[in-house]
Design an enzyme around this catalytic site. Structure first.
Site, PDB file in Angstrom:
ATOM      1  N   TYR A 184      31.553   3.869 -26.971  1.00  9.06           N
ATOM      2  CA  TYR A 184      31.562   2.810 -25.951  1.00  9.06           C
ATOM      3  C   TYR A 184      32.311   1.623 -26.529  1.00  9.06           C
ATOM      4  CZ  TYR A 184      27.759   5.985 -24.992  1.00  9.06           C
ATOM      5  OH  TYR A 184      27.021   7.139 -24.810  1.00  9.06           O
TER       6      TYR A 184
ATOM      7  N   GLU B   3      27.093  15.287 -22.778  1.00  7.74           N
ATOM      8  CA  GLU B   3      25.711  15.714 -23.063  1.00  7.74           C
ATOM      9  C   GLU B   3      25.438  17.105 -22.530  1.00  7.74           C
ATOM     10  OE1 GLU B   3      22.607  13.376 -21.130  1.00  7.74           O
ATOM     11  OE2 GLU B   3      21.175  14.046 -22.651  1.00  7.74           O
TER      12      GLU B   3
ATOM     13  N   HIS C 254      23.506   4.765 -29.905  1.00  8.95           N
ATOM     14  CA  HIS C 254      22.266   5.493 -29.567  1.00  8.95           C
ATOM     15  C   HIS C 254      22.194   6.715 -30.453  1.00  8.95           C
ATOM     16  CE1 HIS C 254      24.637   8.524 -27.416  1.00  8.95           C
ATOM     17  NE2 HIS C 254      25.235   7.551 -26.738  1.00  8.95           N
TER      18      HIS C 254
ATOM     19  N   ASP D 211      19.274  17.616 -18.384  1.00  8.23           N
ATOM     20  CA  ASP D 211      19.824  16.293 -18.723  1.00  8.23           C
ATOM     21  C   ASP D 211      21.282  16.492 -19.127  1.00  8.23           C
ATOM     22  OD1 ASP D 211      20.203  13.718 -19.583  1.00  8.23           O
ATOM     23  OD2 ASP D 211      18.846  13.835 -21.298  1.00  8.23           O
TER      24      ASP D 211
ATOM     25  N   GLU E 227      24.274  14.660 -27.341  1.00  9.60           N
ATOM     26  CA  GLU E 227      24.947  13.707 -26.452  1.00  9.60           C
ATOM     27  C   GLU E 227      25.615  12.555 -27.196  1.00  9.60           C
ATOM     28  OE1 GLU E 227      22.145  11.286 -24.144  1.00  9.60           O
ATOM     29  OE2 GLU E 227      20.552  12.615 -24.834  1.00  9.60           O
TER      30      GLU E 227
ATOM     31  N   ARG F  40      30.480   9.620 -22.803  1.00 11.53           N
ATOM     32  CA  ARG F  40      29.389  10.407 -23.400  1.00 11.53           C
ATOM     33  C   ARG F  40      29.527  11.834 -22.878  1.00 11.53           C
ATOM     34  NH1 ARG F  40      25.540   7.277 -22.406  1.00 11.53           N
ATOM     35  NH2 ARG F  40      24.481   8.092 -20.562  1.00 11.53           N
TER      36      ARG F  40
ATOM     37  N   ASP G   7      25.387  10.576 -15.876  1.00 19.47           N
ATOM     38  CA  ASP G   7      24.285  11.160 -16.638  1.00 19.47           C
ATOM     39  C   ASP G   7      23.223  11.477 -15.603  1.00 19.47           C
ATOM     40  OD1 ASP G   7      22.118  11.700 -18.259  1.00 19.47           O
ATOM     41  OD2 ASP G   7      22.513  10.065 -19.671  1.00 19.47           O
TER      42      ASP G   7
ATOM     43  N   HIS H  47      17.658  14.250 -28.048  1.00 17.40           N
ATOM     44  CA  HIS H  47      16.190  14.202 -28.023  1.00 17.40           C
ATOM     45  C   HIS H  47      15.677  15.564 -27.600  1.00 17.40           C
ATOM     46  CE1 HIS H  47      16.900  13.881 -23.673  1.00 17.40           C
ATOM     47  NE2 HIS H  47      17.826  12.997 -23.989  1.00 17.40           N
TER      48      HIS H  47
ATOM     49  N   HIS I  63      21.919   2.206 -20.079  1.00 17.47           N
ATOM     50  CA  HIS I  63      20.948   2.488 -19.014  1.00 17.47           C
ATOM     51  C   HIS I  63      21.393   1.895 -17.673  1.00 17.47           C
ATOM     52  CE1 HIS I  63      17.542   3.177 -22.170  1.00 17.47           C
ATOM     53  NE2 HIS I  63      18.382   4.184 -22.092  1.00 17.47           N
TER      54      HIS I  63
ATOM     55  N   HIS J 118      12.682  12.962 -22.204  1.00 20.23           N
ATOM     56  CA  HIS J 118      12.559  12.675 -23.637  1.00 20.23           C
ATOM     57  C   HIS J 118      11.233  13.293 -24.042  1.00 20.23           C
ATOM     58  CE1 HIS J 118      15.322   8.901 -23.172  1.00 20.23           C
ATOM     59  NE2 HIS J 118      15.946  10.034 -22.980  1.00 20.23           N
TER      60      HIS J 118
ATOM     61  N   ASP K 150       0.825  -1.213   0.000  1.00 21.12           N
ATOM     62  CA  ASP K 150       0.000   0.000   0.000  1.00 21.12           C
ATOM     63  C   ASP K 150       0.861   1.265   0.000  1.00 21.12           C
ATOM     64  OD1 ASP K 150       1.067  -0.359   2.475  1.00 21.12           O
ATOM     65  OD2 ASP K 150      -0.797  -0.087   3.588  1.00 21.12           O
TER      66      ASP K 150
END
Ligand code: GLY
Ligand code: MN
Ligand code: MN
Length: 432
Positions: A383, A402, A345, A266, A379, A400, A255, A349, A238, A356, A39
């Protein structure tokens, strides 16, 4: 609560009604409270499209916007007993007064009243395909409305995603102010954490420092789960385990962005935990930086929003070819998309209420063109997984970079530029 004046939301509704065919209605639903377990719930976050048109931050609500400009809200009745547990509720009268609706009804009456409110209309617009339960409700309300009168035409169900998405894509000055603040808080967090990061800290240590910085800056929530990826974890796009030690000689890819007034920032930086990039780390970093700069330069009013993608693919491919990680001619690398071994990738975006942002990239086969006051992340990343057919010394590097970029009349503005992007500047910051 919002920093945007409530009249603003009402004006958005009135403006949007002008984009609807006559004798039509737009229906949108709010987010629901989501159980975490048993709950206990996740903190409530309003649906961005619903928020964009209402400013109303309660669950269990439905908005009807008529093409005439009239707007109706179904929401929860005020309930003093529930308020003792869950806090303040606007209730029907409060919601009508404070959020400038023409009418409000109890959400418990939605199934009964919505069919009568939409009966005889030509079009029912909504954001089809985002919430199956709501899609099913729309269909059942429509079919009930259609069956109320044998001789009337059936209502057409139409997707409004592109129309609303195009509105959200171009930010007003008020929205840009909120985005600047969101970017400023996140940028300060990156700067302060980079100054204090040390070899031997865990990813979790750094995550907690970022979250603390966001809150100190005035942002209660991150705009997505922060990615704090030491060493080769950076190759997992991710990665959110954030629970390993970051060893001397490793870089860490962070990130992390925050939410302010519901608007997202971002930012990604990849920095050496001991304050100094190795030769190989710096080589790859400079290729990513060059691609980032080229992609930013492709943001120009009138240019296709897919141009930064093309620029980044070309620039990264050339860089990887120059250091011997990709082979063949540049044309062949691009045509066969060989760069995808290392860059898997997209360049970025749209950014806004959603990290996004729920806005189109093309409509009817035509790319969206940049206009002033659109915000896109840039970004690029490289890799190098253990499985790659390259010399061992490159393996495990994941980088990366960004930033959040505002399209302006004259080109672009980097809203997150206070966090250094160049490797020398990052090393200098880490020493300070
Ligand atoms: N933080 C999610 C992204 O960069 O798209
Ligand atoms: Mn992003
Ligand atoms: Mn990001």
């Amino acid at each position: 609560m919002t920093d945007i004046n409530i009249n603003f939301f009402k004006n958005r509704r009135l403006n949007l009604a002008k984009d609807m065919e006559d004798n039509s209605v737009l229906l949108l639903n709010s987010s629901s409270t989501i159980l975490r377990n048993n709950d206990t719930t996740f903190p409530f976050r309003q649906d961005s499209n619903f928020y964009y048109l209402t400013g109303f931050e309660e669950p269990d609500s439905i908005m009807l916007l008529m093409s005439s400009g009239e707007s109706i809200l179904f929401c929860r009745e005020k309930n003093p007993d529930l308020e003792k547990w869950d806090g303040f509720m606007f209730g029907l009268e409060g919601a009508k007064q404070e959020f400038h609706f023409d009418k409000t009804f109890d959400i418990k009456l939605a199934d009964e009243l919505i069919p009568t409110l939409i009966q005889g209309l030509s079009n029912l617009y909504s954001l089809i395909g985002k919430d199956t339960l709501f899609d099913n409700k729309l269909i059942s309300w429509m079919s009930k409305a259609n069956s109320m009168e044998r001789h009337q035409e059936n209502i057409n169900l139409k997707d409004f995603s592109n129309t609303l998405g195009m509105k959200r894509l171009i930010k007003s000055n008020e929205e840009i102010e909120l985005m600047r603040k969101s970017c400023e808080i996140a940028a300060n967090a990156h700067i302060n954490v980079m100054k204090n990061a040390k070899s031997g800290m865990t990813e979790f240590d750094l995550e907690s420092m970022y979250l603390n910085e966001f809150k100190k800056g005035g942002s209660r929530f991150p705009s997505y789960n922060p990615i704090v990826a030491g060493g080769k974890n950076a190759c997992v796009l991710h990665y959110i385990d954030n629970n390993k030690t970051i060893n001397d000689g490793d870089m860490v890819l962070v990130d992390a962005g925050c939410e302010y007034g519901l608007y997202a920032s971002d930012i990604t930086r990849t920095f050496p935990i001991n304050g100094k990039y190795s030769f190989e780390q710096r080589e790859i970093y400079n290729i990513v930086l060059e691609a980032h700069n080229k992609a930013c330069q492709a943001i120009k009013v009138g240019a296709s929003c897919l141009e930064p993608q093309i620029e980044s693919e070309t620039s990264l491919s050339q860089g990887l070819k120059d250091i011997g990680l990709l082979h063949g001619s540049l044309d062949e690398i691009l045509e066969k998309k060989l760069f995808r071994e290392f860059y898997y990738h997209k360049i970025g975006h749209w950014l806004g209420l959603d990290v996004h942002d729920d806005c189109p990239y093309s409509i009817n086969g035509e790319d969206i063109k940049f206009q002033e006051n659109m915000v896109m992340t840039i970004e690029p990343g490289i890799y190098i997984n253990d499985s790659a057919d390259v010399d061992e010394r490159w393996k495990g590097i994941g980088i990366r970079l960004e930033n959040d970029i505002l399209a302006t009349k004259l080109g672009y503005e980097n809203l997150t530029k206070t966090v250094p992007s160049e490797p020398d500047a990052i090393e200098a910051l880490m020493k300070s």
